[in-house]
Write a protein that holds these residues in place. Structure first.
Motif, short mmCIF file in Angstrom:
data_model
loop_
_atom_site.label_atom_id
_atom_site.label_comp_id
_atom_site.label_asym_id
_atom_site.label_seq_id
_atom_site.Cartn_x
_atom_site.Cartn_y
_atom_site.Cartn_z
N CYS A 10 0.83 -1.21 0.00
CA CYS A 10 0.00 0.00 0.00
C CYS A 10 0.86 1.25 0.00
CB CYS A 10 -0.91 -0.01 1.24
SG CYS A 10 -1.90 1.49 1.39
N GLY A 14 -5.33 6.05 -1.37
CA GLY A 14 -6.67 6.29 -0.82
C GLY A 14 -7.80 5.99 -1.80
N CYS A 16 -9.09 3.18 -2.52
CA CYS A 16 -10.01 2.20 -1.95
C CYS A 16 -11.09 2.89 -1.11
CB CYS A 16 -9.25 1.18 -1.12
SG CYS A 16 -8.11 1.88 0.08
N CYS A 54 -6.97 -0.52 -7.09
CA CYS A 54 -5.78 -0.27 -6.26
C CYS A 54 -4.54 -0.35 -7.15
CB CYS A 54 -5.69 -1.30 -5.13
SG CYS A 54 -4.15 -1.13 -4.20
S1 SF4 Z 1 -6.00 1.99 -3.11
FE1 SF4 Z 1 -6.03 1.68 -0.89
S2 SF4 Z 1 -4.91 -0.25 -0.53
FE2 SF4 Z 1 -4.43 0.44 -2.61
S3 SF4 Z 1 -2.53 1.57 -2.39
FE3 SF4 Z 1 -4.22 3.03 -2.25
S4 SF4 Z 1 -4.69 3.26 -0.05
FE4 SF4 Z 1 -3.43 1.42 -0.36
#
Ligand code: SF4
Length: 67
Positions: A10, A14, A16, A54
């Protein structure tokens, strides 16, 4: 089945939490956090979208050793 974020992968985009605020949040450190480790079936679409969006492929939904 359990939902988890690999903290080694990760990078804190953000996405997600933006896509699925019911399932994810962003920690004070800016990393993704799982709010609902065992999502209900009605969250399947949000879950699939979050996993697919992600950039670090850090989100997984699989069998968990702790059961
Ligand atoms: S989408 Fe969510 S899990 Fe994926 S890198 Fe970004 S914060 Fe991390």
């Amino acid at each position: 089945m359990a939902l988890s974020i690999d903290s080694q992968r990760c990078q804190g985009h953000g996405r997600c939490a933006l896509i699925s605020p019911d399932l994810f949040d962003v920690s004070d450190e800016g990393l993704g956090v799982v709010l609902v480790p065992r999502p209900a079936p009605e969250h399947a679409t949000d879950l699939t979208r979050a996993i697919g969006n992600c950039p670090e492929m850090a989100i997984s939904y699989s069998d968990h050793p702790a059961g």
